[in-house]
Enzyme design. Structure first.
Site, short mmCIF file in Angstrom:
data_model
loop_
_atom_site.label_atom_id
_atom_site.label_comp_id
_atom_site.label_asym_id
_atom_site.label_seq_id
_atom_site.Cartn_x
_atom_site.Cartn_y
_atom_site.Cartn_z
N CYS A 198 11.29 -11.23 1.75
CA CYS A 198 9.91 -11.31 1.07
C CYS A 198 10.35 -12.19 -0.16
O CYS A 198 11.19 -11.81 -1.00
CB CYS A 198 9.20 -10.04 1.14
SG CYS A 198 9.17 -8.97 2.48
N GLU A 244 14.71 -2.32 4.65
CA GLU A 244 13.62 -2.06 5.55
C GLU A 244 13.96 -1.21 6.45
O GLU A 244 14.61 -1.06 7.38
CB GLU A 244 13.37 -3.31 6.35
CG GLU A 244 12.42 -3.38 7.57
CD GLU A 244 11.02 -2.62 7.04
OE1 GLU A 244 10.39 -2.89 6.13
OE2 GLU A 244 10.77 -1.55 7.91
N GLU A 254 21.13 1.78 -4.62
CA GLU A 254 20.38 2.67 -5.50
C GLU A 254 19.46 3.45 -5.12
O GLU A 254 18.83 3.32 -4.08
CB GLU A 254 19.81 1.58 -6.66
CG GLU A 254 20.88 0.72 -7.13
CD GLU A 254 20.42 -0.37 -8.31
OE1 GLU A 254 21.27 -0.65 -8.74
OE2 GLU A 254 19.28 -0.53 -8.18
N SER A 260 3.75 -2.39 3.85
CA SER A 260 3.66 -3.68 2.84
C SER A 260 2.67 -4.86 3.20
O SER A 260 3.14 -5.60 3.59
CB SER A 260 4.97 -3.98 2.46
OG SER A 260 5.71 -2.90 1.91
N LEU A 261 1.37 -4.54 2.85
CA LEU A 261 0.46 -5.83 3.28
C LEU A 261 0.57 -7.02 2.33
O LEU A 261 0.76 -8.03 2.72
CB LEU A 261 -0.79 -5.13 3.42
CG LEU A 261 -2.03 -6.18 4.17
CD1 LEU A 261 -1.64 -6.35 5.55
CD2 LEU A 261 -3.18 -5.30 4.20
N HIS A 262 0.16 -6.92 1.25
CA HIS A 262 0.22 -7.68 0.14
C HIS A 262 -0.61 -9.02 0.19
O HIS A 262 -0.56 -9.84 -0.71
CB HIS A 262 1.88 -8.47 -0.17
CG HIS A 262 2.68 -7.18 -0.32
ND1 HIS A 262 2.79 -6.23 -0.96
CD2 HIS A 262 3.97 -7.02 0.37
CE1 HIS A 262 3.55 -5.37 -1.01
NE2 HIS A 262 4.63 -5.83 -0.33
N CYS A 270 13.01 8.00 -4.09
CA CYS A 270 12.85 6.61 -3.58
C CYS A 270 14.22 6.32 -3.00
O CYS A 270 15.02 6.15 -3.92
CB CYS A 270 12.35 5.77 -4.41
SG CYS A 270 12.11 4.17 -3.85
N CYS A 320 10.76 -10.08 -3.56
CA CYS A 320 11.66 -9.00 -3.64
C CYS A 320 13.01 -9.40 -3.97
O CYS A 320 13.75 -10.25 -3.24
CB CYS A 320 11.48 -8.35 -2.37
SG CYS A 320 12.50 -7.05 -2.08
N CYS A 345 10.05 -0.66 -8.73
CA CYS A 345 9.82 -1.24 -7.43
C CYS A 345 10.29 -2.48 -7.42
O CYS A 345 9.75 -3.55 -8.01
CB CYS A 345 8.32 -1.21 -6.92
SG CYS A 345 7.76 0.33 -6.68
N CYS A 352 18.48 -6.55 2.65
CA CYS A 352 17.47 -6.72 3.43
C CYS A 352 17.57 -8.09 3.83
O CYS A 352 17.53 -9.09 3.21
CB CYS A 352 16.22 -6.26 2.62
SG CYS A 352 14.81 -6.17 3.86
N SER A 408 8.11 3.32 4.34
CA SER A 408 7.43 1.98 3.93
C SER A 408 7.76 1.19 4.81
O SER A 408 9.31 0.83 4.91
CB SER A 408 7.64 1.90 2.67
OG SER A 408 6.99 0.63 2.16
#
Ligand code: SAH
Ligand code: SF4
Length: 382
Positions: A116, A174, A92, A227-229, A105, A119, A348, A112, A205
């Protein structure tokens, strides 16, 4: 004899191919401009090429673009395209129009492997890397669908006002785990004979594949989002498992290297998903401010977007604002990402496409899968 697909070649590869045909480099540049800049896939329509070259291209080559299977439009103007890929897969792409810009985007992998915990793409595992042609076709379709490519074909230049002003690698996958296919796609985005985008308007990203952050830095100059989070390793290990391999201190060093020597305005954008009761306390905001305070950093807080099967909840709006205010008070520029495209599942972390034969990699294998995409058997009907 099968025809050679010119779609997805960057300038160096296109020129190399034209040299092999005994054609001058500027002919390769012209063909690139037709394909990407003007969205033309028919050599016969490339009117500034000599007739005999057009005939030669028709005989030897083609512009083979993956198939578009669906387009959806949200009430807020956000659009989503679904592309069919070999192996019965689909990915997508999302377009987010705003007052002063239009952001596309794009996806870089089918699924992936990095898993995570919040996600939905990660929950599906990885099927395969996308090819450069598949990656760049997302831009090609979006451009065509938004109608800008056709205006350009009528004579305006690459500098014409564009509907797509920014491209972010924040769709499925990723990007740095598919470095070898993503890099030529970035080159096509930046190339004047490709999409002619400015380097500040292309953002990669990453969840923090440290060695590939360095390779990206050496290869090309684009904006970086990380992407720290979480502000601590204990929490980040849980949310972003790749942290166990590249912990926060190593990641921060890589971020610093990435912008070293760049102008003062340069910064890394840190993404931080807001998960209710998990990473959204004032103490965590202060820890994040300490981590980023001395760095060229901006923070983008992303309200968590739920998906079926997840136990996480979005932080309440008040807590997100409080978190942002603490960061700002400590001198760290922070903004809250507006959620767009909710009604078409285009926000997202909600991109799922269709991922067949998924696999999850063991942590030790992560970040070394740079071989080209390998199409699985073709299956009809997505
Ligand atoms: N793999 C890359 C890029 C794709 S994800 C990366 O992780 O950076 C783009 C952003 O959306 C990342 O910051 C990711 O952590 C975030 N994201 C993933 N799932 C989400 C969800 N359910 N809600 C909100 N943001 C999410
Ligand atoms: Fe992969 Fe990014 Fe999702 Fe993590 S957040 S699983 S790295 S797509």
């Amino acid at each position: 004899m099968s025809k050679l697909n010119l779609f997805g070649l960057d300038r160096a590869a296109m020129r190399e191919q034209f040299a092999a045909w005994d054609e001058k480099p500027f002919r390769a540049d012209q063909v690139m401009q037709w394909i990407y800049g003007r969205g033309v896939d028919d050599f016969a329509a490339m009117t500034n090429l000599a007739k005999n070259l057009r005939a030669k291209l028709v005989e030897l080559a083609e512009v083979r673009i993956p198939e578009l299977i669906a387009e959806q439009c949200s009430e807020d103007g956000t659009r989503k395209w679904v592309l069919r890929l070999a192996g019965g897969n689909a990915v997508e792409t999302v377009y987010i129009p705003e007052k002063d810009r239009g952001t596309l985007c794009i996806s870089s992998q089918v699924g992936c492997a990095l898993d995570c915990s919040f996600c939905s793409t990660g929950k599906q595992g990885l099927n395969r890397n996308m090819t450069t042609a598949e990656i760049i076709s997302q831009v090609w379709f979006a451009n065509r669908s938004i109608g800008v490519a056709s205006q350009e074909a009528k004579g305006s230049t690459n500098k014409a006002k564009r509907a797509i002003t920014n491209v972010v690698f924040m769709g499925m996958g990723e990007p740095l785990a598919n470095f070898n296919e993503v890099l030529p796609a970035i080159r096509i985005l930046l190339d004047d004979y490709g999409y002619g985008m400015s380097k500040r308007r292309v953002t990669v990203s990453t969840s923090g594949l440290v060695p590939f952050m360095d390779r990206l830095h050496e290869a090309v100059d684009v904006a970086l989002a990380v992407s720290l989070h979480a502000p601590t390793d204990a929490l980040r290990d849980e949310l972003v498992p790749i942290n166990r391999k590249y912990p926060i201190a190593d990641l921060m060093d890589a971020c610093d290297r990435y912008i070293h020597g760049k102008p003062n305005r340069a910064h890394v954008l840190y993404e931080y998903v807001m998960l209710d009761g998990v990473n959204d306390s004032p103490a965590e905001a202060r820890a994040l401010a300490r981590l980023l305070g001395q760095r060229q950093a901006k923070v983008n807080l992303i309200p968590f977007n739920p998906f079926p099967g997840t136990d996480y909840k979005r932080s309440p709006a008040q807590r997100i604002v409080a978190f942002r205010d603490i960061l700002n008070k400590h001198g760290v520029i922070a903004t809250v990402r507006r959620t767009r495209g909710d009604d078409i599942d285009a926000a997202c972390g909600q991109l799922v496409g269709r991922v067949q034969n998924r696999q999850r990699q063991r942590l030790g294998d992560i970040a070394v899968r740079t071989e080209s995409a390998r199409p699985a058997s073709l299956r009809p009907g997505v």
